[in-house]
Design an enzyme around this catalytic site. Structure first.
Site, short mmCIF file in Angstrom:
data_model
loop_
_atom_site.label_atom_id
_atom_site.label_comp_id
_atom_site.label_asym_id
_atom_site.label_seq_id
_atom_site.Cartn_x
_atom_site.Cartn_y
_atom_site.Cartn_z
N CYS A 304 0.78 -1.24 0.00
CA CYS A 304 0.00 0.00 0.00
C CYS A 304 0.81 1.30 0.00
CB CYS A 304 -1.05 0.00 1.11
SG CYS A 304 -0.37 -0.17 2.77
N ARG A 334 10.13 -9.53 5.22
CA ARG A 334 10.15 -9.06 6.61
C ARG A 334 11.10 -9.93 7.41
NH1 ARG A 334 3.80 -7.75 8.07
NH2 ARG A 334 3.39 -6.58 6.16
N GLU A 336 11.63 -11.72 10.24
CA GLU A 336 10.78 -12.21 11.33
C GLU A 336 11.58 -12.83 12.47
OE1 GLU A 336 7.63 -11.69 11.76
OE2 GLU A 336 6.72 -11.35 9.79
N ARG A 345 4.89 -18.17 8.74
CA ARG A 345 5.59 -16.93 9.14
C ARG A 345 6.98 -16.99 8.54
NH1 ARG A 345 4.61 -12.80 12.22
NH2 ARG A 345 2.83 -13.79 13.22
N GLU A 353 -2.42 -7.13 -2.37
CA GLU A 353 -2.94 -6.06 -1.53
C GLU A 353 -3.85 -5.14 -2.31
OE1 GLU A 353 -0.33 -3.92 1.12
OE2 GLU A 353 -2.05 -2.83 1.93
N ASP A 414 -9.04 -8.60 11.62
CA ASP A 414 -8.18 -9.76 11.37
C ASP A 414 -9.05 -10.96 11.07
OD1 ASP A 414 -5.78 -8.49 11.69
OD2 ASP A 414 -5.27 -9.42 13.62
N GLU A 432 -3.66 -15.65 11.90
CA GLU A 432 -4.19 -14.53 11.13
C GLU A 432 -3.81 -14.77 9.68
OE1 GLU A 432 -2.62 -10.49 11.92
OE2 GLU A 432 -2.98 -10.11 9.80
N ASN A 435 -6.13 -9.62 6.56
CA ASN A 435 -6.80 -8.56 7.31
C ASN A 435 -7.42 -7.55 6.36
OD1 ASN A 435 -4.71 -6.95 6.40
ND2 ASN A 435 -3.62 -6.97 8.33
N CYS A 460 -6.92 -0.71 3.12
CA CYS A 460 -6.25 -1.77 2.37
C CYS A 460 -6.54 -3.10 3.04
CB CYS A 460 -4.75 -1.52 2.31
SG CYS A 460 -3.97 -1.43 3.93
N ARG A 467 -0.42 -17.70 3.91
CA ARG A 467 -1.34 -17.86 5.04
C ARG A 467 -2.64 -18.52 4.60
NH1 ARG A 467 0.04 -14.04 9.52
NH2 ARG A 467 2.31 -14.16 9.51
P1 ATP Z 1 1.43 -10.80 12.14
O1 ATP Z 1 0.74 -10.19 13.32
O2 ATP Z 1 1.06 -12.22 11.87
O3 ATP Z 1 2.91 -10.55 12.13
P2 ATP Z 1 1.05 -8.46 10.65
O4 ATP Z 1 0.09 -7.72 11.49
O5 ATP Z 1 2.48 -8.13 10.71
O6 ATP Z 1 0.86 -10.02 10.88
P3 ATP Z 1 0.16 -7.19 8.31
O7 ATP Z 1 1.28 -6.24 8.22
O8 ATP Z 1 -1.15 -6.71 8.76
O9 ATP Z 1 0.56 -8.44 9.16
O10 ATP Z 1 0.07 -7.93 6.90
C1 ATP Z 1 -1.15 -8.43 6.41
C2 ATP Z 1 -1.06 -9.86 5.96
O11 ATP Z 1 0.23 -10.19 5.40
C3 ATP Z 1 -1.25 -10.86 7.06
O12 ATP Z 1 -2.60 -11.03 7.35
C4 ATP Z 1 -0.64 -12.09 6.45
O13 ATP Z 1 -1.56 -12.66 5.54
C5 ATP Z 1 0.52 -11.54 5.66
N1 ATP Z 1 1.78 -11.65 6.41
C6 ATP Z 1 2.32 -10.75 7.24
N2 ATP Z 1 3.50 -11.18 7.72
C7 ATP Z 1 3.71 -12.39 7.17
C8 ATP Z 1 4.76 -13.36 7.26
N3 ATP Z 1 5.83 -13.15 8.00
N4 ATP Z 1 4.66 -14.50 6.55
C9 ATP Z 1 3.59 -14.73 5.77
N5 ATP Z 1 2.57 -13.86 5.63
C10 ATP Z 1 2.62 -12.71 6.32
ZN ZN Z 2 -1.66 -1.85 3.58
MG MG Z 3 4.10 -8.98 11.71
#
Ligand code: ATP
Ligand code: ZN
Ligand code: MG
Length: 501
Positions: A304, A334, A336, A345, A353, A414, A432, A435, A460, A467
């Site tokens: 976004c 990311r 993680e 994850r 998006e 979520d 999750e 979202n 967005c 996931r």
């Molecule tokens: P989480 O709380 O699980 O870390 P987030 O709040 O960081 O998620 P958002 O930034 O809201 O996630 O991203 C939206 C979507 O992107 C999530 O619902 C998920 O589908 C996907 N997503 C985010 N982080 C990851 C990841 N590390 N691996 C796979 N999918 C991811």
């Molecule tokens: Zn966004």
């Molecule tokens: Mg996250």
């Protein structure tokens, strides 16, 4: 309540030691003019001294006019005055000491520190102490942000470790899972998936790739196209200025993958690097670092921000509202770290998006339509056990504007799926898998996006393909025979396996 005391020194272009009388007048007039508004004293020059080419002042205020702002105004008045009558110029200002005291909403739970100043807190009373501050520093408005940062850090101490606000808004009926295995492990055993080559990344062989691509296809055919979303393709590499505007830069600098450019693409400059690589058959990392620029961008975190950037400064015609676009090309990265698990994850994931920009009314209608389409996918096609919760990350609640609990108009929903391999549906953590957010005018104003007449809102939705895949497989298993009919319509048979001997 705020109290500021500032000690400053003006450097002048000539000796003014004979001008005591004139300065007394100047200070008295200043106290009565610039530093006053009607009967109200905004700030006061408490005393001054002159010595050859310097004027030292101390200014106090209760905060209406910050002494550092007063100082810049005094500088202008002084330049005019001295220039006109004595041909003396003001060369610069140095703040020797600046003390700002203010009240906090709550007592801090532990010490607070910030750059550029010493912070002292007693009860709910905070004092920040600065010394040797330049004029540039004053002009850049750092001081107000430093005060805000202290207040914010104290507030953050109360949120730390606290769970996000979570409120169930809908849940499906219970579904009997076809198995209780971890789909990633099973797919690895089947050789559908291969871990690596670096942390949190995966190689999807044809079977796993087919499932992920089916997820993408379903999202587009069943959700995005029916609602009129149009595809855009954005760049994968996000320059820092975009993240500065969205707040990501300060929000999650520890989760980015940073991108660097070579300093030059002139092979001559890389000669030593190439020699070392050829001779040692290793990457000469130190030599490499010499040839790289400092990072100025990062790999996509979410799609976004760049979509908003593409509308920066634009006025959108009423007839184009709501703007409905989505990106499925940029891959998110990311860091993680300890949280990595399976393909759910990961450090590199595939996301679609959709971003929507329109009036408040348009977006509230759209939200309902999107929820309806999503429900259709998760109920009728995936046959999932899942739920929706209204959540607002604490940093959003704190910003105040988004996540109004009384209406739930803005904020994030979520979508969570039960993961049988993790245990009991009551006690285990659900995943999750996507979202949906309505974000008010947060990004609209950050990127100065306008409409002819209407006030704009935006939002967005993050559709994570990994996931969706794990949520589905965790409940339905990896044997296509057991998959629900709705899903089989999209993927009936998996590609043939590559046999390894
Ligand atoms: P989480 O709380 O699980 O870390 P987030 O709040 O960081 O998620 P958002 O930034 O809201 O996630 O991203 C939206 C979507 O992107 C999530 O619902 C998920 O589908 C996907 N997503 C985010 N982080 C990851 C990841 N590390 N691996 C796979 N999918 C991811
Ligand atoms: Zn966004
Ligand atoms: Mg996250």
């Amino acid at each position: 309540m705020m109290r500021c005391e500032l000690q400053a020194r003006f450097t002048l272009s000539g000796d003014v030691s004979r001008l005591t009388k004139e300065f007394e007048n100047f200070i008295a007039t200043t106290n009565e003019s610039i530093l006053k508004k009607g009967p109200e004293k905004l700030a006061v020059i408490e005393h001054f001294t002159i010595e050859k080419g310097t004027l030292s002042l101390s200014i106090t205020s209760e905060g209406t006019l910050r002494p550092h702002n007063a100082l810049l105004q005094i500088k202008n008045a002084l330049s005019k005055e001295l220039g006109k009558t004595h041909h003396v110029g003001v060369r610069g200002i140095t703040i020797e000491k600046y003390t700002i005291s203010f009240d906090l909403a709550r007592e801090p739970l532990k010490d607070v520190s910030i750059p550029f100043a010493e912070v002292k807190i007693q009860g709910k009373h905070a004092t920040i102490l600065l010394s040797d501050v330049s004029e540039e520093f004053l002009r850049r408005n750092y001081i107000d942000r430093m005060i805000n940062r202290v207040k914010e850090k104290v507030e953050n101490q109360y949120y730390e470790g606290k769970a996000e606000f979570w409120k169930l808004i809908w849940k499906s009926e219970e579904k009997k899972p076809t198995w209780t295995k971890d789909p990633t492990e099973e797919m690895e055993k089947l050789d559908w998936l291969k871990q690596g080559p670096t942390k949190g990344k995966w190689f999807y062989r044809p079977q796993a790739a087919a499932i992920l691509k089916t997820m993408e296809h379903i999202a587009i055919k069943e959700v995005l196209q029916p609602l009129g979303f149009q595809e855009i393709i954005e760049s994968h590499i996000k320059p820092f200025d975009i993240w500065l505007k969205t707040g990501h830069m300060e929000g999650m600098p520890y989760e980015f993958y940073y991108v660097v450019e070579p300093k030059t693409r002139d092979a001559k400059d890389w000669e030593r690097f190439i020699d070392l690589t050829k001779i040692t058959k290793e990457v000469p990392v130190e030599e490499l670092q010499k040839n790289l620029s400092a990072p100025a961008a990062g790999i996509c975190y979410a799609q976004c921000p760049m979509i908003y950037w593409s509308f920066k400064g634009k006025t959108i015609a009423e007839k184009s509202l709501p703007v409905l676009v989505y990106d499925k090309t940029a891959i998110s990265a990311r860091y993680e770290s300890g949280g990595r698990h399976g393909i759910e994850r990961v450090d590199e994931f595939h996301r679609i998006e959709p971003v929507y920009i329109g009036t408040r009314e348009q977006l509230l209608v759209l939200k309902e339509k999107m929820l309806e389409r999503y429900k259709h996918v998760f109920n009728d096609i995936f046959d999932l056990e899942w739920r929706m919760a209204w959540v607002t990350p604490w940093y959003m609640q704190q910003a105040g504007k988004i996540g109004d609990e009384s209406t739930l108009d803005t904020g994030t929903i979520d979508f969570e799926a039960y993961m049988p391999y993790r245990g009991d549906r009551k006690d285990s953590e659900w995943l999750e898998f996507q979202n949906l957010s309505i974000l008010g005018d947060k990004y609209i104003s950050a990127f100065n996006i306008k409409a002819q007449k209407s006030e704009l809102w935006s939002g967005c939705s993050g559709i994570g393909l990994e996931r969706w895949t794990t949520a589905f497989l965790a409940q339905k298993g990896v044997n296509p025979k057991h998959w629900p009919e709705g899903f089989k319509k999209y993927l009936e048979k998996l590609p043939e396996e590559i046999e390894f001997l």
